[in-house]
Motif scaffolding. Sequence first.
Motif, mmCIF file in Angstrom:
data_model
loop_
_atom_site.group_PDB
_atom_site.id
_atom_site.type_symbol
_atom_site.label_atom_id
_atom_site.label_comp_id
_atom_site.label_asym_id
_atom_site.label_seq_id
_atom_site.Cartn_x
_atom_site.Cartn_y
_atom_site.Cartn_z
ATOM 1 N N LEU A 32 0.832 -1.193 0.000
ATOM 2 C CA LEU A 32 0.000 0.000 0.000
ATOM 3 C C LEU A 32 0.871 1.249 0.000
ATOM 4 N N SER A 33 1.938 1.231 0.767
ATOM 5 C CA SER A 33 2.852 2.365 0.822
ATOM 6 C C SER A 33 3.522 2.599 -0.530
ATOM 7 N N VAL A 34 3.942 1.527 -1.178
ATOM 8 C CA VAL A 34 4.570 1.633 -2.498
ATOM 9 C C VAL A 34 3.569 2.198 -3.505
ATOM 10 N N LYS A 35 2.356 1.681 -3.499
ATOM 11 C CA LYS A 35 1.317 2.159 -4.413
ATOM 12 C C LYS A 35 1.029 3.634 -4.169
ATOM 13 N N ARG A 36 0.917 4.024 -2.904
ATOM 14 C CA ARG A 36 0.627 5.417 -2.566
ATOM 15 C C ARG A 36 1.732 6.332 -3.108
ATOM 16 N N THR A 37 2.983 5.903 -2.983
ATOM 17 C CA THR A 37 4.106 6.693 -3.483
ATOM 18 C C THR A 37 4.046 6.816 -5.003
ATOM 19 N N GLU A 38 3.752 5.713 -5.685
ATOM 20 C CA GLU A 38 3.660 5.729 -7.150
ATOM 21 C C GLU A 38 2.526 6.627 -7.628
ATOM 22 N N VAL A 39 1.350 6.488 -7.019
ATOM 23 C CA VAL A 39 0.199 7.278 -7.440
ATOM 24 C C VAL A 39 0.440 8.756 -7.144
ATOM 25 N N SER A 40 1.022 9.052 -6.006
ATOM 26 C CA SER A 40 1.327 10.438 -5.663
ATOM 27 C C SER A 40 2.265 11.058 -6.688
ATOM 28 N N SER A 41 3.254 10.298 -7.111
ATOM 29 C CA SER A 41 4.192 10.777 -8.125
ATOM 30 C C SER A 41 3.480 11.041 -9.453
ATOM 31 N N LEU A 42 2.579 10.152 -9.830
ATOM 32 C CA LEU A 42 1.820 10.339 -11.065
ATOM 33 C C LEU A 42 0.913 11.565 -10.977
ATOM 34 N N LEU A 43 0.359 11.816 -9.810
ATOM 35 C CA LEU A 43 -0.521 12.971 -9.638
ATOM 36 C C LEU A 43 0.247 14.298 -9.689
ATOM 37 N N ASP A 44 1.548 14.246 -9.447
ATOM 38 C CA ASP A 44 2.371 15.455 -9.567
ATOM 39 C C ASP A 44 2.318 16.022 -10.982
ATOM 40 N N ASP A 45 2.077 15.164 -11.968
ATOM 41 C CA ASP A 45 2.029 15.593 -13.368
ATOM 42 C C ASP A 45 0.678 16.171 -13.776
ATOM 43 N N VAL A 46 -0.319 16.110 -12.887
ATOM 44 C CA VAL A 46 -1.645 16.645 -13.210
ATOM 45 C C VAL A 46 -1.646 18.129 -12.864
ATOM 46 N N ILE A 47 -1.671 18.941 -13.893
ATOM 47 C CA ILE A 47 -1.578 20.391 -13.740
ATOM 48 C C ILE A 47 -2.867 20.946 -13.154
ATOM 49 N N GLY A 48 -2.725 21.805 -12.132
ATOM 50 C CA GLY A 48 -3.870 22.518 -11.572
ATOM 51 C C GLY A 48 -4.454 21.919 -10.311
ATOM 52 N N LEU A 49 -3.974 20.756 -9.874
ATOM 53 C CA LEU A 49 -4.506 20.146 -8.650
ATOM 54 C C LEU A 49 -3.943 20.836 -7.418
ATOM 55 N N SER A 50 -4.817 21.121 -6.463
ATOM 56 C CA SER A 50 -4.342 21.622 -5.181
ATOM 57 C C SER A 50 -3.772 20.453 -4.386
ATOM 58 N N LYS A 51 -3.019 20.759 -3.342
ATOM 59 C CA LYS A 51 -2.481 19.683 -2.503
ATOM 60 C C LYS A 51 -3.609 18.857 -1.903
ATOM 61 N N LYS A 52 -4.664 19.525 -1.455
ATOM 62 C CA LYS A 52 -5.803 18.827 -0.854
ATOM 63 C C LYS A 52 -6.405 17.841 -1.854
ATOM 64 N N HIS A 53 -6.624 18.311 -3.090
ATOM 65 C CA HIS A 53 -7.199 17.438 -4.114
ATOM 66 C C HIS A 53 -6.258 16.282 -4.430
ATOM 67 N N LYS A 54 -4.967 16.568 -4.446
ATOM 68 C CA LYS A 54 -3.985 15.516 -4.721
ATOM 69 C C LYS A 54 -4.041 14.437 -3.646
ATOM 70 N N PHE A 55 -4.072 14.840 -2.384
ATOM 71 C CA PHE A 55 -4.108 13.869 -1.292
ATOM 72 C C PHE A 55 -5.393 13.052 -1.310
ATOM 73 N N LEU A 56 -6.519 13.722 -1.529
ATOM 74 C CA LEU A 56 -7.802 13.022 -1.581
ATOM 75 C C LEU A 56 -7.835 12.040 -2.755
ATOM 76 N N ALA A 57 -7.367 12.501 -3.907
ATOM 77 C CA ALA A 57 -7.352 11.639 -5.094
ATOM 78 C C ALA A 57 -6.422 10.457 -4.895
ATOM 79 N N CYS A 58 -5.299 10.683 -4.254
ATOM 80 C CA CYS A 58 -4.347 9.599 -3.999
ATOM 81 C C CYS A 58 -4.995 8.515 -3.152
ATOM 82 N N ASP A 59 -5.699 8.908 -2.101
ATOM 83 C CA ASP A 59 -6.378 7.931 -1.243
ATOM 84 C C ASP A 59 -7.375 7.091 -2.039
ATOM 85 N N ILE A 60 -8.108 7.733 -2.930
ATOM 86 C CA ILE A 60 -9.109 7.026 -3.736
ATOM 87 C C ILE A 60 -8.437 6.104 -4.750
ATOM 88 N N LEU A 61 -7.453 6.633 -5.453
ATOM 89 C CA LEU A 61 -6.817 5.877 -6.535
ATOM 90 C C LEU A 61 -6.052 4.664 -6.040
#
Length: 93
Positions: A32-61
């Motif tokens: 789960l930790s590895v997946k969370r790190t990978e997804v978080s890294s992928l979300l870094d490339d999504v332009i316009g996301l706030s940190k809050k949205h990134k964290f929430l999306a990471c939990d879901i994804l």
Amino acid sequence: MDVTLEVVKKMHEDTNHHLETLSARIGYDFNLSVKRTEVSSLLDDVIGLSKKHKFLACDILVKELECLDLFKMSKMDKFDYVIHILEKKLGVN
């Protein structure tokens, strides 16, 4: 003597069961930790996301891997799809 042998045998079985449970949990937590790190890294490339949205999306994804198709979309569609996921799952705008 037979009673003692049975008690020791039962303790051995219980210990093995507990060790298997612990190792499975540790492996799950690590994955789960590895997946969370990978997804978080992928979300870094999504332009316009706030940190809050990134964290929430990471939990879901991390929990719903079928949603990871969004990373095959165009940059603009990625942002819109993440917002769609947040609205659908959490009612977040």
